[in-house]
Design an enzyme around this catalytic site. Sequence first.
Site, PDB file in Angstrom:
ATOM      1  CG  ASP A   1     123.282  -1.666  13.735  1.00  0.00           C
ATOM      2  OD1 ASP A   1     123.471  -2.115  14.876  1.00  0.00           O
ATOM      3  OD2 ASP A   1     124.112  -1.812  12.809  1.00  0.00           O
TER       4      ASP A   1
ATOM      5  CD  GLU B   1     127.057  -7.296  15.113  1.00  0.00           C
ATOM      6  OE1 GLU B   1     127.779  -6.756  14.263  1.00  0.00           O
ATOM      7  OE2 GLU B   1     125.819  -7.281  15.028  1.00  0.00           O
TER       8      GLU B   1
HETATM    9  C1  GLC Z   1     126.739  -4.067  12.997  1.00  0.00           C
HETATM   10  C2  GLC Z   1     126.695  -3.588  14.424  1.00  0.00           C
HETATM   11  C3  GLC Z   1     127.060  -2.137  14.590  1.00  0.00           C
HETATM   12  C4  GLC Z   1     128.012  -1.721  13.485  1.00  0.00           C
HETATM   13  C5  GLC Z   1     127.283  -1.827  12.165  1.00  0.00           C
HETATM   14  C6  GLC Z   1     128.200  -1.506  10.974  1.00  0.00           C
HETATM   15  O1  GLC Z   1     125.689  -4.971  12.776  1.00  0.00           O
HETATM   16  O2  GLC Z   1     125.479  -3.800  15.136  1.00  0.00           O
HETATM   17  O3  GLC Z   1     127.646  -1.995  15.886  1.00  0.00           O
HETATM   18  O4  GLC Z   1     128.432  -0.385  13.694  1.00  0.00           O
HETATM   19  O5  GLC Z   1     126.697  -3.104  11.968  1.00  0.00           O
HETATM   20  O6  GLC Z   1     129.206  -2.465  10.870  1.00  0.00           O
END
Ligand code: GLC
Length: 611
Positions: free
Chosen positions: A305, A502
């Site tokens: 991530d 988030e």
């Molecule tokens: C974010 C999320 C993830 C996402 C990634 C790219 O923090 O946790 O779900 O795909 O970063 O945006």
Amino acid sequence: MTHHRHVRRPLVLALLLVAVTALAVPAPAAGATYPYQDPTLPVATRVADLLSRMSLDEKIGQMTQAERGSATATDVNTYRLGSLLSGGGSAPSPNTATSWADMYDTYQRSALATPLAVPMIYGVDAVHGHNNVVGATIFPHNIGLGATRDPALVQQIGQAVAEEIAGTGIDWNFAPCLCVARNDRWGRTYESFGETPELPSEMTTLVTGLQGPTLGGPTSVLATAKHYLGDGGTTGGDDQGDTALSEAQLRAIHLPPFQAAVQRGVGSVMVSYSSWNGVKLHGHQYLISTVLKGELGFTGFVVSDWNGIDQIDGVSGFTAAEVTAAINAGIDMVMVPTAWKTFINTLRAEVQNGHVPLSRIDDANRRILTKKFELGLFERPYTDRSWTSTVGSTAHRALARQAVRQSQVLLKNAGAVLPLARDGNKIFVAGRNADNIGNQSGGWTISWQGSSGNITPGTSILQGIRAAVGPTTTVTYNQRGTGIDRTYRAAVAVVGETPYAEGQGDRTGSMSLDRDDLRTISTLRNAGVPVIVILVSGRPLDIAAELPRWDALLASWLPGTEGGGVADVLFGAAPPTGKLPMTWMNSVSQQPINAGDGQVPLFAQGYGLTY
Ligand code: GLC
């Protein structure tokens, strides 16, 4: 003599090189310089040939994913970057489908200008439509799709989203989230199809919709099962927190959706920020390599991530030890948006000093390159502009409206106040979520967090109501309810939450409606008019105390741009058929509350009225 010897040696070397090359691999098809460029050869053969020609730096580049705002097209070429991404809301200017396609093609052209011409792969979060793009169709978030209990519909949505993504050149979607949201306090509850594993498992049809039955179709987009593992099970619903479960519980609750996605051939898996019993997933070799790649037989590639490798030691700034831990745990591609040069240098050093075996680098490259070959990126690296016009198309919006209809969950309907009459009626509409595309779309819409207002073309719930009624019906709107009187036959209050994503959506305190919403509903109720409450929210809210004074309650979740689908249900053009994907609390003190935990909810998972 000297002269003669000089002439002889290059000739000998040239002959040797021809001989060795001729022996090593079959002759490439016409037009291909090397076997890996020959689409008639098996993918495994192409991967092996390409890998044999790559330097360590080229292999490390393939494992590096940079954010578009921190990497130029020249960087993609110079550092052999294997992937780029747009973080939430990271868009070209102007933010149109065509300029996305132009941006993609510019990066790709630069990637192909390298000696081995390995195409890059570009990832986005298209989690409820191609939601970074203004004008794209915005579908209901996953919590609403879970309420539909319709995997076939979700597969159709995946196909439609893939067409819009392909029309902008992009070839990788960081979706679906297969999280099993166990505590509604979690800010990502709306990204979950349901609180029990069978719902996300059923909805892995989205993977097939996005990728096609096999990768490589004209609009095939690589899907991502995320976030592995246990992201929805953290204590207190704390985003990126700790999931304290036995292995048996972790496997029973959180693993099945990933098994289902792997069985559907999902091309990538994204690792969770969260921890399992105190150990960060980004460094978890047992869960990533032994379980996901070994036991489940996942043959795609694992992506970290956003800066996830930086979290392993709990100290800001990633270290060589964290890079090594993440790669050796089984992460194949690293989403390192800005500090990607540091990552490349660190990983090179960790390979050269033996901390990361070259075999791990080669395995990661095999996995990444296999997906790129299967996607057809080597043969069709640029945007197919014939799909660009599907972005926000009438057909896709009609599908989204169907999904909105099917996602509505009717929780109360005293005196059969619903459906509302289309004709000869007098309806008062209030609430801050009645006429607000941004609020009804929620997070991950145009920007990362989403935002209120007319942020993208669509139909608000109020606009849907106005369009649904006949000429003999009056519809009055006032956000606070000012102006209502007892001449109205029904009052509709559209309330709930405003956008978040988030951790910024974690609710550690009250989960009730806020004061403005409660005041608006009171204003309507005090006029003596039947009150229909529509909740536009990313999760169940704590409303048991107020419910007795409401005549009807409809959970609308986060419907997206096609608010007309809510009106379809309000006026009976379609009956409400949605079923709760999450247990609805009687009180916030019950969180977490889930099916089978012995607590008495206000409404059980699966509840939903109809007419
Ligand atoms: C974010 C999320 C993830 C996402 C990634 C790219 O923090 O946790 O779900 O795909 O970063 O945006």
